[in-house]
Motif scaffolding. Structure first.
Motif, PDB file in Angstrom:
ATOM      1  N   PRO A   4     -83.798   4.959  12.393  1.00 26.41           N
ATOM      2  CA  PRO A   4     -84.279   6.343  12.464  1.00 26.41           C
ATOM      3  C   PRO A   4     -83.160   7.372  12.225  1.00 26.41           C
ATOM      4  CG  PRO A   4     -85.154   5.088  14.299  1.00 26.41           C
ATOM      5  CD  PRO A   4     -84.154   4.203  13.601  1.00 26.41           C
ATOM      6  N   GLU A   5     -81.971   7.092  12.726  1.00 28.46           N
ATOM      7  CA  GLU A   5     -80.848   8.007  12.502  1.00 28.46           C
ATOM      8  C   GLU A   5     -80.473   8.047  11.021  1.00 28.46           C
ATOM      9  OE1 GLU A   5     -78.332   7.710  16.681  1.00 28.46           O
ATOM     10  OE2 GLU A   5     -78.214   6.044  15.248  1.00 28.46           O
ATOM     11  N   HIS A   6     -80.434   6.884  10.390  1.00 31.33           N
ATOM     12  CA  HIS A   6     -80.152   6.821   8.951  1.00 31.33           C
ATOM     13  C   HIS A   6     -81.208   7.585   8.162  1.00 31.33           C
ATOM     14  CE1 HIS A   6     -77.093   3.424   8.386  1.00 31.33           C
ATOM     15  NE2 HIS A   6     -76.709   4.408   7.610  1.00 31.33           N
ATOM     16  N   TYR A   7     -82.476   7.345   8.511  1.00 28.49           N
ATOM     17  CA  TYR A   7     -83.575   8.025   7.823  1.00 28.49           C
ATOM     18  C   TYR A   7     -83.389   9.541   7.917  1.00 28.49           C
ATOM     19  CZ  TYR A   7     -88.246   9.477   6.414  1.00 28.49           C
ATOM     20  OH  TYR A   7     -89.296  10.078   5.757  1.00 28.49           O
ATOM     21  N   ASP A   8     -83.156  10.015   9.132  1.00 25.76           N
ATOM     22  CA  ASP A   8     -83.015  11.457   9.331  1.00 25.76           C
ATOM     23  C   ASP A   8     -81.844  12.018   8.532  1.00 25.76           C
ATOM     24  OD1 ASP A   8     -85.175  11.317  11.048  1.00 25.76           O
ATOM     25  OD2 ASP A   8     -83.948  11.376  12.871  1.00 25.76           O
ATOM     26  N   LEU A   9     -80.740  11.312   8.517  1.00 26.14           N
ATOM     27  CA  LEU A   9     -79.556  11.762   7.787  1.00 26.14           C
ATOM     28  C   LEU A   9     -79.822  11.791   6.277  1.00 26.14           C
ATOM     29  CD1 LEU A   9     -76.567  12.563   8.285  1.00 26.14           C
ATOM     30  CD2 LEU A   9     -75.984  10.166   7.922  1.00 26.14           C
ATOM     31  N   LEU A  10     -80.404  10.724   5.760  1.00 28.22           N
ATOM     32  CA  LEU A  10     -80.682  10.662   4.325  1.00 28.22           C
ATOM     33  C   LEU A  10     -81.734  11.684   3.898  1.00 28.22           C
ATOM     34  CD1 LEU A  10     -80.610   6.814   3.805  1.00 28.22           C
ATOM     35  CD2 LEU A  10     -78.993   8.474   2.877  1.00 28.22           C
ATOM     36  N   LEU A  11     -82.782  11.834   4.703  1.00 27.64           N
ATOM     37  CA  LEU A  11     -83.817  12.799   4.339  1.00 27.64           C
ATOM     38  C   LEU A  11     -83.303  14.230   4.436  1.00 27.64           C
ATOM     39  CD1 LEU A  11     -86.861  12.438   3.411  1.00 27.64           C
ATOM     40  CD2 LEU A  11     -85.632  10.385   4.049  1.00 27.64           C
ATOM     41  N   ALA A  12     -82.379  14.484   5.348  1.00 27.60           N
ATOM     42  CA  ALA A  12     -81.777  15.820   5.404  1.00 27.60           C
ATOM     43  C   ALA A  12     -81.003  16.097   4.122  1.00 27.60           C
ATOM     44  CB  ALA A  12     -80.870  15.940   6.624  1.00 27.60           C
ATOM     45  N   ARG A  13     -80.310  15.095   3.626  1.00 24.92           N
ATOM     46  CA  ARG A  13     -79.579  15.236   2.359  1.00 24.92           C
ATOM     47  C   ARG A  13     -80.537  15.470   1.193  1.00 24.92           C
ATOM     48  NH1 ARG A  13     -76.888  10.285  -0.616  1.00 24.92           N
ATOM     49  NH2 ARG A  13     -76.531  11.280  -2.596  1.00 24.92           N
ATOM     50  N   CYS A  14     -81.619  14.683   1.150  1.00 33.29           N
ATOM     51  CA  CYS A  14     -82.616  14.837   0.094  1.00 33.29           C
ATOM     52  C   CYS A  14     -83.271  16.214   0.170  1.00 33.29           C
ATOM     53  CB  CYS A  14     -83.682  13.752   0.209  1.00 33.29           C
ATOM     54  SG  CYS A  14     -83.083  12.080  -0.103  1.00 33.29           S
ATOM     55  N   ARG A  15     -83.560  16.659   1.371  1.00 38.47           N
ATOM     56  CA  ARG A  15     -84.194  17.961   1.584  1.00 38.47           C
ATOM     57  C   ARG A  15     -83.282  19.084   1.098  1.00 38.47           C
ATOM     58  NH1 ARG A  15     -84.565  22.211   5.364  1.00 38.47           N
ATOM     59  NH2 ARG A  15     -86.716  22.803   5.904  1.00 38.47           N
ATOM     60  N   THR A  16     -82.009  19.007   1.439  1.00 42.93           N
ATOM     61  CA  THR A  16     -81.056  20.033   1.007  1.00 42.93           C
ATOM     62  C   THR A  16     -81.033  20.138  -0.510  1.00 42.93           C
ATOM     63  OG1 THR A  16     -79.715  19.757   3.000  1.00 42.93           O
ATOM     64  CG2 THR A  16     -78.618  20.714   1.068  1.00 42.93           C
ATOM     65  N   LEU A  17     -80.974  18.992  -1.183  1.00 44.40           N
ATOM     66  CA  LEU A  17     -80.976  18.987  -2.638  1.00 44.40           C
ATOM     67  C   LEU A  17     -82.288  19.545  -3.178  1.00 44.40           C
ATOM     68  CD1 LEU A  17     -79.677  18.183  -5.357  1.00 44.40           C
ATOM     69  CD2 LEU A  17     -80.709  15.914  -5.039  1.00 44.40           C
ATOM     70  N   PHE A  18     -83.408  19.104  -2.614  1.00 45.85           N
ATOM     71  CA  PHE A  18     -84.715  19.552  -3.083  1.00 45.85           C
ATOM     72  C   PHE A  18     -84.864  21.067  -2.939  1.00 45.85           C
ATOM     73  CE2 PHE A  18     -89.256  20.348  -2.840  1.00 45.85           C
ATOM     74  CZ  PHE A  18     -89.722  19.625  -3.917  1.00 45.85           C
ATOM     75  N   LEU A  19     -84.481  21.595  -1.794  1.00 47.37           N
ATOM     76  CA  LEU A  19     -84.627  23.039  -1.578  1.00 47.37           C
ATOM     77  C   LEU A  19     -83.650  23.833  -2.434  1.00 47.37           C
ATOM     78  CD1 LEU A  19     -85.362  23.173   2.251  1.00 47.37           C
ATOM     79  CD2 LEU A  19     -86.986  23.222   0.324  1.00 47.37           C
ATOM     80  N   ALA A  20     -82.477  23.287  -2.720  1.00 46.16           N
ATOM     81  CA  ALA A  20     -81.548  23.959  -3.636  1.00 46.16           C
ATOM     82  C   ALA A  20     -82.137  23.998  -5.041  1.00 46.16           C
ATOM     83  CB  ALA A  20     -80.195  23.251  -3.630  1.00 46.16           C
ATOM     84  N   LYS A  21     -82.766  22.897  -5.455  1.00 48.09           N
ATOM     85  CA  LYS A  21     -83.405  22.889  -6.771  1.00 48.09           C
ATOM     86  C   LYS A  21     -84.608  23.831  -6.791  1.00 48.09           C
ATOM     87  CE  LYS A  21     -81.809  18.528  -8.596  1.00 48.09           C
ATOM     88  NZ  LYS A  21     -82.168  17.351  -9.387  1.00 48.09           N
ATOM     89  N   THR A  22     -85.299  23.941  -5.670  1.00 53.04           N
ATOM     90  CA  THR A  22     -86.409  24.897  -5.581  1.00 53.04           C
ATOM     91  C   THR A  22     -85.882  26.319  -5.750  1.00 53.04           C
ATOM     92  OG1 THR A  22     -87.711  23.420  -4.175  1.00 53.04           O
ATOM     93  CG2 THR A  22     -88.265  25.768  -4.091  1.00 53.04           C
ATOM     94  N   HIS A  23     -84.729  26.591  -5.176  1.00 51.79           N
ATOM     95  CA  HIS A  23     -84.110  27.907  -5.358  1.00 51.79           C
ATOM     96  C   HIS A  23     -83.836  28.163  -6.832  1.00 51.79           C
ATOM     97  CE1 HIS A  23     -80.645  30.619  -5.816  1.00 51.79           C
ATOM     98  NE2 HIS A  23     -81.227  31.297  -4.849  1.00 51.79           N
ATOM     99  N   ASP A  24     -83.284  27.141  -7.508  1.00 47.55           N
ATOM    100  CA  ASP A  24     -82.897  27.298  -8.917  1.00 47.55           C
ATOM    101  C   ASP A  24     -84.091  27.320  -9.874  1.00 47.55           C
ATOM    102  OD1 ASP A  24     -80.301  27.226  -7.991  1.00 47.55           O
ATOM    103  OD2 ASP A  24     -79.878  25.219  -8.765  1.00 47.55           O
ATOM    104  N   TYR A  25     -85.060  26.427  -9.636  1.00 50.74           N
ATOM    105  CA  TYR A  25     -86.153  26.227 -10.598  1.00 50.74           C
ATOM    106  C   TYR A  25     -87.508  26.713 -10.105  1.00 50.74           C
ATOM    107  CZ  TYR A  25     -82.770  22.857 -12.503  1.00 50.74           C
ATOM    108  OH  TYR A  25     -81.647  22.240 -12.992  1.00 50.74           O
ATOM    109  N   GLY A  26     -87.569  27.158  -8.853  1.00 57.27           N
ATOM    110  CA  GLY A  26     -88.875  27.488  -8.296  1.00 57.27           C
ATOM    111  C   GLY A  26     -89.670  26.210  -8.081  1.00 57.27           C
TER     112      GLY A  26
END
Length: 178
Positions: A4-26
Motif C-alpha cells: 500500500p505504501e508503494h502504491y501510494d508513492l507511485l500513484l502520487a508520482r503518476c498523479r503529479t505528472l498527469f496533472l502537470a500534463k493537464t496544465h500544459d495540454y488541458g
C-alpha cells in the motif's frame, strides 16, 4: 516498504505528472474513445516487450516511464467510463484531480483485496511476465470492444483496465521504482 505504501508513492508520482500534463495540454485526452485509449496502452506495453526481448532501446524514453504511462492511460480509460456523458470536453483542473483521485482510490481498494487473496504472488513474478499479462488483458479488451462489450462470461472492460493499472504498479515496484 509495504505494497500500500508503494502504491501510494507511485500513484502520487503518476498523479503529479498527469496533472502537470493537464496544465500544459488541458483535457485533450477527453477526445479519445476507449478503443483509442486501449491502443495507446498497447503501444506502451508492446514497446516494453520489444525492449525486453531484444535488449536494445533506441529511443531514450525510460521503460519505467512507459509503465507510468500505462497507469495514467488506464486511469484515463476509467475516467472516460465513469464521467457523465454530458461532461464537457474541457474540464476544470479540480474536476480532473477529483476524477483521477476517485479512480486511483477504487484501484487501490481492488489491489489490496486481490493482494490479500493472492498472497502477493506477484512479488515472485518476472517483470516480463507482468508485461505479458498486460498485453493479454489488452487483447481481451480489444476483443470485447470489437463485439460491443457483449461478454457472456468474461470480466468487464473496466476490470481489465483496473488489472492492467495494478500490473503496471507491480512492475514498477519490482523494477525498484519509488
Amino acid at each position: 516498504m509495504s505494497t500500500p505504501e508503494h502504491y501510494d508513492l507511485l500513484l502520487a508520482r503518476c498523479r503529479t505528472l498527469f496533472l502537470a500534463k493537464t496544465h500544459d495540454y488541458g483535457t485533450a485526452w477527453r477526445i479519445l474513445r476507449l478503443p483509442s485509449v486501449t491502443d495507446q496502452i498497447f503501444i506502451k506495453a508492446n514497446r516494453i516487450r520489444t525492449i525486453q526481448e531484444t535488449g536494445v532501446q533506441l529511443v531514450a524514453d525510460d521503460v519505467n516511464e512507459e509503465f507510468v504511462a500505462i497507469i495514467n492511460y488506464c486511469l484515463i480509460a476509467l475516467m472516460q467510463l465513469h464521467l457523465p456523458k454530458d461532461t464537457p470536453l474541457d474540464m476544470a483542473p479540480d474536476a480532473v484531480a477529483e476524477a483521477y483521485d476517485h479512480e486511483a482510490a477504487e484501484n487501490r481498494r481492488l489491489l489490496l483485496a486481490k493482494n490479500h487473496d493472492y498472497g502477493e504472488a506477484w512479488r515472485q513474478m518476472r517483470v516480463a511476465s507482468i508485461t505479458d499479462l498486460i498485453l493479454m488483458k489488452l487483447h481481451r479488451v480489444k476483443q470485447l470492444e470489437d463485439i460491443g462489450g457483449a461478454a457472456l462470461v468474461s470480466e468487464s472492460v473496466e476490470g481489465s483496465y483496473r488489472d492492467m493499472l495494478n500490473y503496471a504498479v507491480f512492475a514498477l515496484i519490482l523494477r525498484g521504482e519509488q
